[in-house]
Write a protein that holds these residues in place. Structure first.
Motif, short mmCIF file in Angstrom:
data_model
loop_
_atom_site.label_atom_id
_atom_site.label_comp_id
_atom_site.label_asym_id
_atom_site.label_seq_id
_atom_site.Cartn_x
_atom_site.Cartn_y
_atom_site.Cartn_z
N LEU A 163 -32.16 25.44 50.88
CA LEU A 163 -32.90 24.89 49.74
C LEU A 163 -32.18 25.30 48.46
N THR A 164 -32.56 24.69 47.36
CA THR A 164 -31.95 25.03 46.08
C THR A 164 -32.98 24.95 44.98
N MET A 165 -32.60 25.36 43.79
CA MET A 165 -33.50 25.22 42.64
C MET A 165 -32.73 24.70 41.44
N ASN A 166 -33.48 24.21 40.46
CA ASN A 166 -32.90 23.67 39.23
C ASN A 166 -32.90 24.78 38.18
N VAL A 167 -31.79 24.91 37.45
CA VAL A 167 -31.72 25.94 36.41
C VAL A 167 -31.29 25.32 35.08
N TRP A 168 -31.81 25.89 34.01
CA TRP A 168 -31.39 25.47 32.66
C TRP A 168 -31.34 26.70 31.78
N ASN A 169 -30.32 26.76 30.94
CA ASN A 169 -30.16 27.87 30.00
C ASN A 169 -29.53 27.33 28.72
N ARG A 170 -29.85 27.96 27.60
CA ARG A 170 -29.28 27.50 26.32
C ARG A 170 -27.75 27.49 26.37
N SER A 171 -27.17 28.60 26.88
CA SER A 171 -25.71 28.63 27.01
C SER A 171 -25.34 28.17 28.41
N PRO A 172 -24.62 27.06 28.54
CA PRO A 172 -24.31 26.45 29.84
C PRO A 172 -23.52 27.36 30.77
N ALA A 173 -22.82 28.37 30.23
CA ALA A 173 -21.97 29.22 31.07
C ALA A 173 -22.79 29.92 32.16
N LYS A 174 -23.98 30.40 31.80
CA LYS A 174 -24.83 31.09 32.78
C LYS A 174 -25.33 30.10 33.84
N SER A 175 -25.64 28.90 33.42
CA SER A 175 -26.08 27.88 34.39
C SER A 175 -24.95 27.57 35.37
N ALA A 176 -23.73 27.54 34.86
CA ALA A 176 -22.56 27.26 35.71
C ALA A 176 -22.40 28.38 36.74
N LYS A 177 -22.67 29.63 36.34
CA LYS A 177 -22.57 30.75 37.27
C LYS A 177 -23.61 30.60 38.38
N MET A 178 -24.81 30.16 38.01
CA MET A 178 -25.86 29.96 39.01
C MET A 178 -25.50 28.80 39.94
N HIS A 179 -24.79 27.81 39.41
CA HIS A 179 -24.34 26.68 40.24
C HIS A 179 -23.41 27.20 41.35
N ASN A 180 -22.61 28.21 41.02
CA ASN A 180 -21.72 28.81 42.01
C ASN A 180 -22.49 29.51 43.13
N HIS A 181 -23.74 29.88 42.84
CA HIS A 181 -24.59 30.53 43.84
C HIS A 181 -25.46 29.51 44.59
N GLY A 182 -25.27 28.23 44.29
CA GLY A 182 -25.99 27.21 45.04
C GLY A 182 -27.09 26.49 44.27
N ALA A 183 -27.32 26.88 43.01
CA ALA A 183 -28.38 26.23 42.24
C ALA A 183 -27.88 24.91 41.66
N ARG A 184 -28.83 24.05 41.36
CA ARG A 184 -28.50 22.77 40.72
C ARG A 184 -28.62 22.95 39.21
#
Length: 391
Positions: free
Chosen positions: A52-73
């Motif tokens: 399964l996965t989850m959706n993430v959003w953050n003001r600075s996209p860099a942190k969201s990109a790091k979460m994408h590497n862990h499987g998040a959308r």
């Protein structure tokens, strides 16, 4: 005899739970700061283990990109996250950020057909939680939970936070499985009054800042009295063997703190470049302002918080607002001068006066006047209410 393998009751239940998750729970996460990133990462780790996965959003996209590497959308906008989530966690820095984000979320919630459970985990003032719940109640299919957490970023990373829950009991029970992926224990307040969890968090944080104030004063006294602080640490570890006492003491003792920083720098692996952040003076001040305001609103007295506030402010005014809030000891070191020859002389003179039966030159009337003046001065000082900063 049939050789077809039989599905056990436990397996059927597990499959049923997974089907339930896949069909119904679409998790969103907003806020990937020092705490939020590690919390979201642990939750995503659990979801990934179940495909399964989850959706993430953050003001600075860099942190969201790091979460994408862990499987998040990675959601490019809050609108996208709301459209694809029916459980939304928020972990934000302060009341202003929470109010700003929830103004958007509540507006978007009124435009979707599906129901959403909002889980707010930040440390905010009780009145704000009540306000958010009331505003969200305009669209009754949605639910607001106030679930603050206790623990530093390193504790969040280790998934050993303490969660506190308040709000709709049915929604809380539904989400407990997710809470456990980020925590070592959960305290259920069993109340729909979401402000109660905020007050609880401020009380808990008061114990933390009160501990730091006590340690800062005691360690400064040891330093001024030429008592080896590392020996004091051994006493603390033996007599008060709790993580908060030992860890904050280590941060406040210069020699140990320097060694820890050197060791941490040498041991940093190229594979894991995550910084081990602390809890900043700025964020600490925000919490102390809240607890002082809560004391004012409820008729309580928090002299220890008043002292901590002054010491944290002194550190901030030195331009160190981004340092760990254990740096408050620095203001005590500056404010408390080392005993001087003059002080020793005064002590000697005072002792001689006691031996002589007091200062005989003063008449009893003069002494009475002095005592009265001292009492008046004390009363006037005590009567003044502490100054509280507005939020």
């Amino acid at each position: 005899m049939s050789t077809t393998p039989q599905t056990s009751t436990k397996t059927r239940k597990t499959l049923g739970n997974l089907l339930h998750l896949k069909q119904q729970d679409r998790i969103g996460w907003i806020g990937l700061g020092q705490m939020g990133y590690y919390m979201a990462r642990n939750l995503q780790g659990y979801l990934s283990s179940r495909s399964l996965t989850m959706n993430v959003w953050n003001r600075s996209p860099a942190k969201s990109a790091k979460m994408h590497n862990h499987g998040a959308r990675e959601s490019k906008t809050i609108e996208d996250l709301v459209a694809n989530s029916n459980i939304i966690f928020t972990s934000l820095a302060n009341d202003a950020a929470v109010e700003e984000i929830y103004e958007i979320l509540i507006d978007l919630a009124g435009q979707v057909d599906h129901s959403i459970i909002f889980v707010e985990t930040s440390t905010i003032y009780p009145a704000l939680a009540t306000k958010l719940k009331e505003h969200l109640a305009v669209t009754p299919q949605h639910t607001y939970l106030q679930c603050p957490v206790f623990g530093r970023p390193s504790v969040a990373k280790a998934a050993k936070l303490i969660w506190v829950t308040s709000g709709d009991e049915k929604a809380i029970k539904k989400l407990c499985l997710y809470f456990t992926t980020m925590s070592k224990s959960i305290i259920h307040l069993k109340t729909t009054d979401v402000a109660r969890a905020c007050s609880f968090k401020l009380v808990g944080n008061f114990f933390v800042v009160g501990t730091m104030e006590l340690l800062a004063e005691g360690l400064t006294l040891a330093e001024k009295a030429d008592v080896d602080q590392e020996h004091v640490l051994k006493f603390i570890e033996a007599f008060f063997p709790t993580p908060s006492w030992t860890e904050y003491s280590k941060k406040m003792i210069p020699s140990i703190n320097r060694n820890n920083k050197k060791s941490s720098s040498k041991d940093k692996s190229t594979k894991d470049k995550d910084k081990e952040p602390g809890f900043s003076v700025e964020l600490g001040l925000k919490d102390v302002v809240h607890m002082r305001q809560l004391a004012l609103d409820t008729g309580a007295s928090l002299p220890t918080a008043d002292l901590a506030y002054n010491h944290l402010m002194a550190v901030k005014e030195q331009g160190k607002g981004d340092q760990d809030w254990s740096a408050m000891i620095g203001s005590l070191r500056i404010a408390t001068p080392t005993p001087s020859a003059r002080t020793s002389s005064e002590i000697s003179t005072s002792s001689k006066a006691d031996e002589d039966g007091g200062f005989a030159r003063k008449s009893e009337e003069e002494n009475d006047d002095d005592v009265d003046s001292e009492i008046d001065a004390r009363s006037e000082k005590t009567a003044r209410p502490p100054a509280y900063e507005s939020n």
